[in-house]
Design a protein around this motif. Sequence first.
Motif: not given
Length: 304
Positions: A48-50, A243-251, A288-291
Amino acid sequence: MVLMKVLVYGSLNIDLLFFVDHIASPGETISSSSFERSAGGKGANQAAALAKAGLSVTMAGKIGHDGLFLLKLLESYGVDTSAVIRSDGATGQAIIQIDKNGQNCIVLYSGGNGEITLDEIEKTIAGFNAGDIIVLQNEIVHTGKIMERAKKQKMRICFNPSPFNEKIASLPLHTVDWLFVNEIEGAALAKLPPDTEPQTALDRLVKLFPSAEIILTAGNNGAFYGYGEKRESRGIVKSPVVDTTGAGDTFTGFFLAAREKNFSAAQSLAIAGKAASIAVSRKGAMESIPFEGEVFNIDRHLKN
């Protein structure tokens, strides 16, 4: 225009989120103030982040029929889910406690993530070309075989060894082109004490894996980059933590996307940090991941 393709071969989970005052201690029973069911899994989050960062992304993995909503959500972000196998079993599950400060504690059940076969891997990777990128984590089976097959296909390999366990040491890490670790994973992989300074762990990892760009995230101490003699670092972008869930994946997703869009390592750290800061200010994982439009306005002329 970025023409290469990204294959994320990884986990797809149903996240069961319990919002609590504090993380439960051993033997303790606590009540949650609210409950949510959402889409997750490190693989799905990174896909999703990519995709949200503007790359052409295919998701590969395995789910049960209870996880079809995951595919619909990924597809809404532009992810190709045709390589996700549907099985008669259960989708992977994650039980997540989120405390009043936004910190989390996660328990995983592998489900379909543990049922991927070597034949499925062969058929999936055969559809990609030399120079394409494969993104891997440590939440599915046969990760080592996937690395070997991807390298044979001359794909570029991005690996995030999370969750970190004894299996990591047996993987062909010499095949990796990008290695993403947090400070605990970095110290463990470098065979150093867990309280080792991030720069020290980074230097050791660069020596151990000279063919890989090393990206080490260190919480409030920011993020660090190493490759050969080059070193970069960036502090965190402060934001309210929900909420920190998924923050590392977003990074991970935004750093890799930035590099593929020809941003420097320093710029990519800044972009990824900004994306993660936005993600932690919102509830949920994928949602929560931005565009890309919210993130890619970093000055391209930052000093390299």
